[in-house]
Design a protein around this motif. Structure first.
Motif, PDB file in Angstrom:
ATOM      1  N   GLU A 193     -64.423 -37.321 -39.540  1.00  0.00           N
ATOM      2  CA  GLU A 193     -65.600 -37.354 -38.670  1.00  0.00           C
ATOM      3  C   GLU A 193     -66.301 -38.719 -38.761  1.00  0.00           C
ATOM      4  O   GLU A 193     -66.613 -39.332 -37.742  1.00  0.00           O
ATOM      5  N   HIS A 194     -66.535 -39.187 -39.979  1.00  0.00           N
ATOM      6  CA  HIS A 194     -67.216 -40.472 -40.154  1.00  0.00           C
ATOM      7  C   HIS A 194     -66.337 -41.639 -39.719  1.00  0.00           C
ATOM      8  O   HIS A 194     -66.831 -42.612 -39.148  1.00  0.00           O
ATOM      9  N   TYR A 195     -65.040 -41.547 -39.958  1.00  0.00           N
ATOM     10  CA  TYR A 195     -64.121 -42.601 -39.518  1.00  0.00           C
ATOM     11  C   TYR A 195     -64.181 -42.746 -37.998  1.00  0.00           C
ATOM     12  O   TYR A 195     -64.287 -43.847 -37.469  1.00  0.00           O
ATOM     13  N   ASN A 196     -64.108 -41.610 -37.315  1.00  0.00           N
ATOM     14  CA  ASN A 196     -64.131 -41.631 -35.851  1.00  0.00           C
ATOM     15  C   ASN A 196     -65.460 -42.128 -35.290  1.00  0.00           C
ATOM     16  O   ASN A 196     -65.511 -42.609 -34.166  1.00  0.00           O
ATOM     17  N   ARG A 197     -66.513 -42.030 -36.071  1.00  0.00           N
ATOM     18  CA  ARG A 197     -67.825 -42.557 -35.659  1.00  0.00           C
ATOM     19  C   ARG A 197     -67.976 -44.040 -35.990  1.00  0.00           C
ATOM     20  O   ARG A 197     -68.966 -44.649 -35.634  1.00  0.00           O
ATOM     21  N   SER A 226     -68.172 -45.125 -39.156  1.00  0.00           N
ATOM     22  CA  SER A 226     -68.878 -45.226 -40.436  1.00  0.00           C
ATOM     23  C   SER A 226     -67.849 -45.270 -41.562  1.00  0.00           C
ATOM     24  O   SER A 226     -67.598 -44.278 -42.244  1.00  0.00           O
ATOM     25  N   SER A 277     -66.676 -42.752 -44.588  1.00  0.00           N
ATOM     26  CA  SER A 277     -65.349 -42.136 -44.524  1.00  0.00           C
ATOM     27  C   SER A 277     -64.575 -42.438 -45.803  1.00  0.00           C
ATOM     28  O   SER A 277     -63.907 -41.562 -46.350  1.00  0.00           O
TER      29      SER A 277
END
Length: 138
Positions: A21-25, A27, A31
């Motif tokens: 989730e954080h990688y795709n954002r 962040s 991540s």
């Protein structure tokens, strides 16, 4: 109600989900933390190792990315995804020859993969862009 017996829960499931989730954002620091937590909880989780490596790439910690890719390969072999991700890692570093070798190996395993084809095209574009005439003559 009884839980299905074929569904398994791994301690790394939640940190991997949060890492993705954080990688795709975008962040990558967050991540990286979640994927690191995942590999500590489940050291044999190949997905967590790949996510950790990709996060390190985005943070330009290529030394740590190489270690995470190596662990993912030890656990799951040289998959198309790992080869493609390693190629991208080398491209980020400016090592275009190593990137090409990884992309070509991935492409040989999965010639219909549009992500790999796109990365090879991107690499070819990068090569043309940075080529300079000899002795810096215009």
């Amino acid at each position: 109600m009884q839980e299905p017996t074929d569904v398994k829960y791994y301690p790394s499931d939640e940190p991997v989900r949060l890492g993705l989730e954080h990688y795709n954002r975008g962040s990558y620091g967050l991540s990286q933390r979640y994927f690191k937590d995942a590999v500590e909880k489940s050291p044999k989780d190949v997905t967590a190792w790949i996510g950790l490596a990709a996060s390190y790439d985005k943070l330009r910690r290529f030394d740590l990315a190489d270690q995470a890719y190596a662990q993912a390969i030890r656990l799951g072999g040289e998959t198309v995804q790992i080869l493609n991700d390693q190629g991208y890692s080398y491209m980020l570093r400016g090592n275009l020859n190593a990137a090409r070798r990884k992309f070509e190996k991935a492409y040989s395993l999965d010639p219909g993969n549009p992500v790999i084809a796109n990365n090879l095209e991107l690499l070819n574009g990068s090569r043309r862009f940075i080529e300079r005439p000899p002795n810096n003559q215009p």
